[in-house]
Design a protein around this motif. Structure first.
Motif, short mmCIF file in Angstrom:
data_model
loop_
_atom_site.label_atom_id
_atom_site.label_comp_id
_atom_site.label_asym_id
_atom_site.label_seq_id
_atom_site.Cartn_x
_atom_site.Cartn_y
_atom_site.Cartn_z
N LEU A 169 -71.08 -37.01 -7.10
CA LEU A 169 -71.05 -36.50 -8.59
C LEU A 169 -72.18 -34.80 -8.92
CD1 LEU A 169 -73.07 -39.99 -9.30
CD2 LEU A 169 -70.68 -38.77 -11.27
N LEU A 170 -72.33 -34.57 -7.83
CA LEU A 170 -72.71 -33.12 -8.21
C LEU A 170 -72.03 -31.72 -7.40
CD1 LEU A 170 -76.93 -34.16 -5.98
CD2 LEU A 170 -75.93 -33.70 -8.89
N LEU A 171 -70.64 -32.10 -7.17
CA LEU A 171 -69.83 -31.03 -7.01
C LEU A 171 -69.09 -30.33 -8.67
CD1 LEU A 171 -68.82 -30.88 -4.02
CD2 LEU A 171 -66.56 -32.12 -5.33
N GLU A 172 -69.35 -28.92 -8.07
CA GLU A 172 -68.71 -28.54 -8.79
C GLU A 172 -66.86 -28.26 -8.31
OE1 GLU A 172 -69.75 -27.22 -11.76
OE2 GLU A 172 -71.79 -28.04 -10.89
N PRO A 173 -65.89 -27.92 -9.82
CA PRO A 173 -65.31 -27.93 -8.77
C PRO A 173 -64.79 -26.48 -9.06
CG PRO A 173 -64.98 -28.04 -11.57
CD PRO A 173 -66.56 -27.98 -10.95
N GLU A 174 -63.19 -26.31 -7.97
CA GLU A 174 -62.53 -25.23 -7.58
C GLU A 174 -61.03 -25.35 -9.12
OE1 GLU A 174 -61.66 -25.01 -3.62
OE2 GLU A 174 -63.51 -24.61 -3.21
N PRO A 175 -60.68 -24.16 -9.17
CA PRO A 175 -59.67 -24.33 -10.27
C PRO A 175 -58.81 -24.60 -9.47
CG PRO A 175 -59.84 -22.07 -10.15
CD PRO A 175 -61.61 -22.55 -8.75
N PHE A 176 -57.47 -25.66 -10.49
CA PHE A 176 -56.09 -26.03 -9.95
C PHE A 176 -54.81 -25.13 -10.53
CE2 PHE A 176 -52.61 -28.50 -8.79
CZ PHE A 176 -52.62 -29.57 -6.97
N GLY A 177 -54.26 -24.43 -10.45
CA GLY A 177 -53.72 -24.07 -11.19
C GLY A 177 -52.83 -24.11 -11.87
N ARG A 178 -51.78 -23.68 -13.23
CA ARG A 178 -50.43 -24.06 -12.60
C ARG A 178 -49.25 -23.60 -11.76
NH1 ARG A 178 -50.41 -26.07 -17.62
NH2 ARG A 178 -51.79 -26.63 -19.40
N ASP A 179 -49.94 -22.98 -10.85
CA ASP A 179 -49.01 -22.21 -10.36
C ASP A 179 -49.74 -23.80 -9.05
OD1 ASP A 179 -51.41 -21.90 -9.78
OD2 ASP A 179 -51.25 -19.98 -8.52
N MET A 180 -50.16 -24.18 -9.36
CA MET A 180 -50.18 -25.17 -7.96
C MET A 180 -49.05 -26.42 -8.45
SD MET A 180 -54.01 -24.74 -7.09
CE MET A 180 -54.00 -26.05 -5.68
N LEU A 181 -49.30 -26.54 -9.89
CA LEU A 181 -48.99 -27.68 -10.43
C LEU A 181 -47.24 -27.71 -10.31
CD1 LEU A 181 -51.01 -28.24 -13.30
CD2 LEU A 181 -50.75 -29.78 -11.91
N ARG A 182 -46.90 -26.44 -10.18
CA ARG A 182 -45.41 -26.06 -10.63
C ARG A 182 -45.31 -26.55 -8.59
NH1 ARG A 182 -46.52 -22.01 -14.13
NH2 ARG A 182 -46.89 -20.75 -12.66
N ALA A 183 -46.08 -26.38 -7.79
CA ALA A 183 -45.80 -25.85 -6.67
C ALA A 183 -45.58 -27.32 -6.47
CB ALA A 183 -46.74 -25.29 -6.10
N GLU A 184 -46.25 -28.52 -6.83
CA GLU A 184 -46.23 -29.67 -6.09
C GLU A 184 -45.29 -30.28 -7.15
OE1 GLU A 184 -47.58 -32.26 -4.18
OE2 GLU A 184 -48.97 -30.55 -3.29
N GLY A 185 -44.53 -29.61 -7.97
CA GLY A 185 -42.70 -29.97 -8.89
C GLY A 185 -43.69 -31.14 -10.33
N ILE A 186 -44.60 -30.49 -10.98
CA ILE A 186 -45.44 -31.29 -11.79
C ILE A 186 -44.81 -30.24 -13.18
CG2 ILE A 186 -47.41 -31.88 -13.49
CD1 ILE A 186 -48.79 -32.22 -10.27
N ARG A 187 -44.55 -30.60 -13.72
CA ARG A 187 -43.59 -30.26 -15.03
C ARG A 187 -45.32 -29.59 -15.91
NH1 ARG A 187 -39.49 -33.48 -19.04
NH2 ARG A 187 -41.73 -35.11 -18.20
N GLU A 188 -44.88 -28.39 -16.69
CA GLU A 188 -45.66 -28.15 -17.91
C GLU A 188 -45.79 -29.10 -19.41
OE1 GLU A 188 -46.64 -24.35 -17.52
OE2 GLU A 188 -46.00 -23.87 -15.77
N GLY A 189 -46.32 -28.88 -19.82
CA GLY A 189 -45.93 -29.07 -21.06
C GLY A 189 -45.60 -30.62 -21.58
N THR A 190 -46.48 -31.38 -20.77
CA THR A 190 -46.17 -33.14 -20.70
C THR A 190 -47.69 -34.01 -20.60
OG1 THR A 190 -45.58 -33.03 -18.92
CG2 THR A 190 -43.74 -33.22 -20.53
N ARG A 191 -47.77 -34.74 -21.60
CA ARG A 191 -49.08 -35.89 -20.78
C ARG A 191 -49.14 -35.99 -19.65
NH1 ARG A 191 -48.55 -39.75 -25.99
NH2 ARG A 191 -49.57 -38.69 -27.74
N LEU A 192 -49.62 -36.02 -18.64
CA LEU A 192 -50.04 -36.24 -17.27
C LEU A 192 -51.16 -36.82 -17.17
CD1 LEU A 192 -48.17 -35.31 -14.74
CD2 LEU A 192 -51.42 -33.67 -14.30
N VAL A 193 -50.72 -38.23 -16.96
CA VAL A 193 -51.34 -39.46 -15.95
C VAL A 193 -51.78 -39.08 -14.31
CG1 VAL A 193 -51.62 -41.98 -15.63
CG2 VAL A 193 -51.33 -40.71 -18.05
#
Length: 383
Positions: A169-193
């Protein structure tokens, strides 16, 4: 600063890259030690020393699995304190492995501090006996939830048990940018569950092996069709990838799903959570990460620790994952989605208190470390 003048702290848990939740705990513990006691040397007992050295180059690392008593005892003798935990390490057949190392420390008059550990199920005679005897000599016993305290008490542990909260619970995040999302085949502009599933096993004794892939496939299709959302499966262990694909294989809307395959650090998965509109999952730390980013979530409590966390943050939780629960589960997801502003507000209101509780573990630990008083050696026990 000459680190040799400071204390040497052993950190013993399920570390070595097998589980992102455990690595999140280790990262948090080491961050706190570096910040509060920069003169201290951390020595991590790792199940995969190569992985730990690569990810934590500023700490000492030693292997311990498959090693005989004497070499482990020699390493333990160097310590000023052994930190046992955190994470869910004290359960049937596994607890004895960790407790043997703790017993070696006590035999060498090295104080043992249990660090927000998780316990249960803990029922076998050997594990219960070792827990009673070892924790009776610990300088402080802290656990991460009420379920763990109850498991230790039912095993016969008589020492005072302090309930804090998970160090992750004390951890601080690192960025997970949209370029990383695209590399995983995750589309932009949609709801994401975000979804997370795990394998059955000793720590998931109530999991319905026969039905839960199909049940979660129904859930995945419901999320796609009801919310017009894409679904990303977030593995917290490598074997979760296989179970994620098993769920996808039963889905009609498999084309709207992606399974993360990258080798990510815990902070990066915490960063990913900010992209989610909803989280549904089984593993505790996936849910912790979602809650830390204020994401509405529905835990699927395969074990008491998940149910306990759901209660602490005010999230709904259905007991168990069974085929017959498909209807109530889908209805609960529907309700969480419709009421997501209220869920987000409630989660955001409760996380600060949990983070404060997690911080108290380090306070107890640092208090004991500052004393640096060796304990009375405990005679060797034959197990």
């Amino acid at each position: 600063m000459n680190k040799t003048l400071g204390p040497t702290v052993g950190v013993l848990g399920s570390y070595g890259g097998r589980n992102l939740g455990d690595e999140a705990i280790l990262t948090s513990i080491l961050d706190g030690l570096r910040r509060e006691r920069p003169d201290a040397t951390a020595l991590v007992f790792s199940r995969c020393p190569g992985h730990t050295r690569a990810h934590y180059p500023d700490v000492e690392v030693t292997g311990w699995e498959g090693m005989s008593r004497e070499p482990v005892s020699q390493v333990v003798a160097r310590l000023d304190m052994l930190l046992l935990g955190g994470g869910g390490i004290l359960y049937d057949t596994e607890a004895r492995r960790y407790l043997r190392v703790a017993q070696l420390a006590l035999e060498r008059a090295v104080p043992v501090f249990t660090y927000a550990l998780g316990a249960g199920p803990l029922t076998t005679r050997t594990d219960c006996t070792m827990a009673r005897e070892t924790l009776a000599s610990a300088v402080t016993v802290t656990v991460r939830d009420e379920e763990s305290r109850l498991a230790l008490e039912e095993a016969g542990v008589m020492s005072p048990i302090i309930v804090t909260a998970d160090p992750a619970l004390l951890l601080e995040p690192e960025p997970f940018g949209r370029d990383m999302l695209r590399a995983e085949g995750i589309r932009e502009g949609t709801r994401l569950v975000g979804m997370n599933v795990r394998e059955p096993g000793c720590a998931a004794e109530h999991l319905d092996v026969q039905g839960y892939h199909e049940l979660l496939a129904h859930l995945g299709d419901f999320l796609v069709n009801r919310l017009d959302a894409d679904v990303v499966f977030v593995p917290m262990e490598r074997d979760d990838i296989r179970h994620s694909h098993a769920v996808v294989s039963h889905m009609n809307a498999a084309d709207r799903c992606r399974v993360l395959h990258g080798d990510y650090r815990p902070r990066q998965i915490l960063g990913l959570a900010r992209h989610l509109d909803l989280a549904v999952g089984m593993r505790l730390h996936f849910l912790i990460f979602a809650a830390m980013r204020g994401v509405p979530l529905l835990p699927l409590p395969y074990a008491g620790k998940v149910f306990d966390f759901a209660q602490r943050i005010g999230a709904p939780a259905l007991r168990g994952v069974v085929r017959e629960a498909a209807g109530p589960l889908l209805a609960e997801v529907d309700r969480v989605w419709d009421e997501r502003p209220a869920h987000t507000e409630r989660i955001k209101a409760r996380i600060p208190a949990l983070r404060a509780m997690a911080a108290t573990t380090a306070e107890y630990f640092l208090e004991q470390l500052d004393r640096r008083t060796p304990c009375v050696p405990v005679p060797s026990r034959a197990v």
